[in-house]
Design an enzyme around this catalytic site. Structure first.
Site, PDB file in Angstrom:
ATOM      1  N   ASP A 486       9.342  -7.832  14.948  1.00 15.06           N
ATOM      2  CA  ASP A 486       9.840  -8.950  15.749  1.00 15.06           C
ATOM      3  C   ASP A 486      11.367  -8.947  15.817  1.00 15.06           C
ATOM      4  O   ASP A 486      12.048  -8.268  15.030  1.00 15.06           O
ATOM      5  CB  ASP A 486       9.341 -10.257  15.116  1.00 15.06           C
ATOM      6  CG  ASP A 486       9.091 -11.349  16.146  1.00 15.06           C
ATOM      7  OD1 ASP A 486       9.694 -11.312  17.231  1.00 15.06           O
ATOM      8  OD2 ASP A 486       8.294 -12.250  15.847  1.00 15.06           O
ATOM      9  N   ASP A 556       5.256 -15.358  23.914  1.00 17.10           N
ATOM     10  CA  ASP A 556       4.794 -16.398  22.985  1.00 17.10           C
ATOM     11  C   ASP A 556       3.972 -17.454  23.715  1.00 17.10           C
ATOM     12  O   ASP A 556       3.362 -18.312  23.086  1.00 17.10           O
ATOM     13  CB  ASP A 556       5.997 -17.084  22.311  1.00 17.10           C
ATOM     14  CG  ASP A 556       6.439 -16.332  21.064  1.00 17.10           C
ATOM     15  OD1 ASP A 556       5.719 -15.409  20.642  1.00 17.10           O
ATOM     16  OD2 ASP A 556       7.510 -16.673  20.509  1.00 17.10           O
TER      17      ASP A 556
HETATM   18  C1  GLA Z   1       8.109 -14.963  17.175  1.00 20.89           C
HETATM   19  C2  GLA Z   1       6.869 -14.228  17.654  1.00 20.89           C
HETATM   20  C3  GLA Z   1       5.639 -14.985  17.227  1.00 20.89           C
HETATM   21  C4  GLA Z   1       5.624 -15.130  15.727  1.00 20.89           C
HETATM   22  C5  GLA Z   1       6.900 -15.819  15.259  1.00 20.89           C
HETATM   23  C6  GLA Z   1       7.008 -15.807  13.749  1.00 20.89           C
HETATM   24  O1  GLA Z   1       8.272 -16.155  17.851  1.00 20.89           O
HETATM   25  O2  GLA Z   1       6.906 -14.041  19.023  1.00 20.89           O
HETATM   26  O3  GLA Z   1       4.473 -14.318  17.663  1.00 20.89           O
HETATM   27  O4  GLA Z   1       5.510 -13.852  15.147  1.00 20.89           O
HETATM   28  O5  GLA Z   1       8.057 -15.162  15.773  1.00 20.89           O
HETATM   29  O6  GLA Z   1       8.146 -16.404  13.285  1.00 20.89           O
END
Ligand code: GLA
Length: 734
Positions: A486, A556
């Protein structure tokens, strides 16, 4: 043979090179044995016009010896330079640091062609990502030099005939005695002649949770810049752009596609000059980049790619899809892509070893292949204010360690994946307390936070070593199958504590080189694990990331209605095989059969996953999901490797329809998705141009049969008065 080099007689063009792909042709020439000029890019044709033209015009500087037969600002150029008579945007600008002059000029020396390609070497840490060659790949290399600075310029054209893609990059070598500074570095230039009608630009823009929304408008005079200054390709912009005839559709009309194999600050610069010619430049973002070259040093740009089709926008997308699958994506890590069950939307930070073992058992029960333990498992990471940078399992969550925990979870009959965010550090972390100087921050200015975190300076080799050592130790002997990598904030301010003042504009590029290096080290440390890329959802949905990541978390935003837009936009430049699509629980949508079905139908656009609390699901919902996974497996080969055709554009009509075709066109998977109810029913016709005339297809879903002719004329689908309505046809030739 993709490339031919000839030496025309009695012509101002002394050397000519023609590149041929399956359906396209590209030609360039050398004017007066000196300047590389562009002659043609378009449909493969014997009668293509390869004539060189210079438009003599007032107020245009010229070289006295060539007069108006070569006026830099009127010709089509292969690689325009700054400050020597071409007033349009330049592909390269080199500052001679011994005089301060930016007047940049290169003269042709020679060109050669060869099988295969050269690697793209980064000035630090080895390589940049680039397209892998196969047995059909050939390269044209042109070498130019500059008598004043002593610099040598190499231009590369690497040809991928099967996907109609030409990749381009450049290397600048300072063969002089004094330092120079590379002030602008583009990888590709294409000058398109006046089309009479003008060209439409299609690009994608967005925001966090609203990635890749499609924008199409007619390019008018002047400069248009699509650029990222965020240190990431970003949710807001994407480097992939298309240009097309104003009337071009999915299946008709001329269209060009451009992209760059890079994940940091990029620039797509388009300029329509007053004579209506369009210049396209693809390369590094020029506001956040320069590079100092001492005598003997060299710099290589990232690779940019272009494609062309005379048959519409859809074909340009499919060219890029094929190219990305065949030459960019890493080899498939497993026999089949695992169906993921991610913990984030189920538990957020409230995870522990026991819960994740139950989660793994729940995944196994419904036939999901791989639970993924998302954020919250390491350091003091019980919330997003602490812990990033401290890569060790939280002892109270995993009392007997990570290895024993993962082994127990996998014993339930699943693979196992884990979340990491390597490039980041929370101020509240052991790492930041020990090394505040490793975070990007401008001298004397407050470090700006975003999601309570700072960015590590990946251009500092000590940082990359720390991270690879941390992961090597933390995951030693842990049988992991997958990392979700990420990146949850952008870079600003960008200042590196390991660079002198005169090199600070190198920091952003150096950072990106460090990120790629860490990807390579992670792959080398854990060769059996796949990497899924993520940046707050789809904030780094680009070819650079695709080189190291099998799939990318698309957004997301897991609401199926929003997803139809995001997924449609993502397919413009990228194959569906990269587009990680999860069914998620909004409110209690998985307990509502219509919503669960719609979420699944929307997710059938890419590798399938789930993002919900399986432990709280009813037996009915679990049984439905088991059936969904079985159905996905029946279509998976088409979703991951089929040819993709867009039929209805959700931005235009609120519904999304598309189909996949097998290579031999004997298997087709058609999907119609309707987000909102129609007050009055409307009939839509879905034309399946890949259906073969004379062949009968049976729909394995409804049992009905269709002739190829009927499918080509179109399947009729009646819209629904309620929303969240999906219809699919799985058509198999009898
Ligand atoms: C980001 C990712 C999510 C999750 C969060 C965790 O927003 O896109 O899918 O992994 O971080 O903090």
């Amino acid at each position: 043979m993709s490339i031919t080099i000839t030496h025309p007689q009695n012509s101002k063009i002394t050397t000519q090179a023609v590149i041929r792909t399956k359906n396209t042709m590209y030609a360039l020439g050398i004017f007066a044995d000196r300047f590389p000029v562009h002659l043609y890019y378009g449909k493969k044709s014997r009668s293509a016009d390869l004539t060189y033209r210079s438009w003599g015009s007032a107020f245009s500087p010229y070289y006295p010896e060539y007069g108006d037969s070569y006026m830099a600002t009127t010709v089509s150029s292969e690689f325009p330079t700054f400050g020597m008579g071409d007033f349009r945007a330049a592909a390269i600008r080199v500052r001679d640091l011994s005089t301060g002059s930016d007047a940049t000029e290169f003269s042709f020396r020679r060109m050669k062609k060869y099988k295969g390609r050269v690697a793209i070497n980064a000035p630090i840490y080895g390589e940049l990502p680039y397209a892998e060659a196969d047995e059909n790949t050939e390269t044209l290399e042109m070498i130019l030099d500059d008598a004043v600075t002593g610099c040598e310029l190499h231009l590369y054209y690497t040809v991928f005939p099967e996907s109609d893609v030409i990749a381009r990059h450049m290397t600048l070598i300072n063969k002089g005695k004094t330092p120079v500074s590379l002030e602008k570095c583009m990888s590709l230039c294409l000058d398109i002649p006046d089309t009479k009608y003008g060209l439409d630009l299609i690009s994608t823009y967005g925001a966090h949770a609203r990635e890749r929304h499609v924008d199409r408008y007619k390019l008018s005079y002047g400069v248009h810049r699509i650029t990222s200054r965020r240190g990431a390709s970003s949710h807001m912009e994407n480097p992939c752009i298309l240009l097309c005839h104003p009337k071009a559709t999915e299946e008709r009309g001329e269209a060009y596609g451009f992209n760059i194999v890079y994940s940091g600050d990029f620039l797509d610069e388009l300029e329509v000059d007053p004579s209506k010619k369009t210049r396209v430049l693809i390369g590094l973002g020029d506001e956040t980049f320069s590079w100092r070259l001492e005598a003997g040093e060299s710099f290589t740009s990232p690779e940019a790619v272009m494609t062309y089709s005379a048959h519409g926008i859809g074909e340009v997308s499919r060219n890029f899809h094929r190219f990305t699958r065949d030459h960019i994506l890493p080899p498939e890590p497993f026999e089949r892509r695992p169906v993921v069950l991610n913990s984030w939307e189920a538990f957020y930070f409230n995870i522990d070893g026991k819960l994740m073992e139950d989660f793994a058992a729940g995944a196994a029960e419904v036939g999901m292949d791989m639970p993924v333990m998302d954020d919250g498992w390491f350091g003091e990471r019980r919330h997003d204010r602490a812990g990033l940078g401290d890569w060790y399992p939280h002892p109270s969550l995993f009392p007997d360690g990570l290895k024993a925990f993962v082994e127990r979870a996998k014993a339930k009959g699943v693979k196992f994946g884990i979340w990491i965010e390597p490039e980041m550090v929370n101020p509240d972390s052991d790492l930041y307390r020990a090394h505040p100087e490793w975070a990007l921050a401008a001298p004397g200015r407050v470090p700006l936070e975003s999601r309570q975190q700072l960015v590590l300076d990946m251009g500092n080799p000590a940082v990359v070593d720390y991270l690879s050592d941390s992961f090597a130790t933390c995951f030693k002997d842990v049988p992991l199958d997958y990392f979700k990598w990420d990146m949850n904030r952008h870079l600003s301010p960008v200042y590196s504590n390991v660079l002198p003042p005169e090199r600070q504009k190198e920091a952003s590029f150096r950072h990106m080189c460090g990120v790629y290096e860490l990807f390579r080290r992670l792959h080398a440390l854990f060769p059996n694990a796949m990497i899924e890329n993520c940046s707050g959802g789809g904030g780094r949905y680009d070819l650079g990331m695709m080189k190291y990541s099998t799939q990318i978390w698309c957004s997301d935003n897991t609401d199926p209605v929003s997803r139809t837009y995001i997924q449609y936009g993502s397919t413009l430049g990228y194959p569906t095989a990269t587009m990680s699509c999860h069914v998620a629980n909004h409110g209690s949508s998985i307990e509502d059969p219509r919503k669960l079905n719609y979420g699944f139908r929307v997710a059938l656009n890419g590798p399938l996953g789930y993002e919900l609390n399986i432990l709280g699901a009813s037996d009915t919902a679990k049984a439905t999901m088991s059936g969904q996974i079985e159905e996905y497996r029946a279509y998976e080969h088409l979703i991951l490797r089929g040819d993709f055709y867009r039929l209805l554009d959700p931005f235009a009509c609120g519904r999304y329809a598309y189909y996949f075709a097998s290579a031999d066109s004997r298997e087709l998977l058609v999907t119609y998705l309707q987000n909102h109810g129609d007050p009055q029913k409307t009939v839509y016709t879905l034309r399946i141009s890949r259906a073969i005339a004379g062949v009968t297809y049976k729909d394995t879903i409804s049992g009905k049969t269709f002739t190829g002719e009927e499918l080509r004329k179109g399947i009729s689908v009646e819209s629904d008065t309620e929303g969240l309505y999906a219809v699919m046809w799985h058509l198999v030739a009898e």
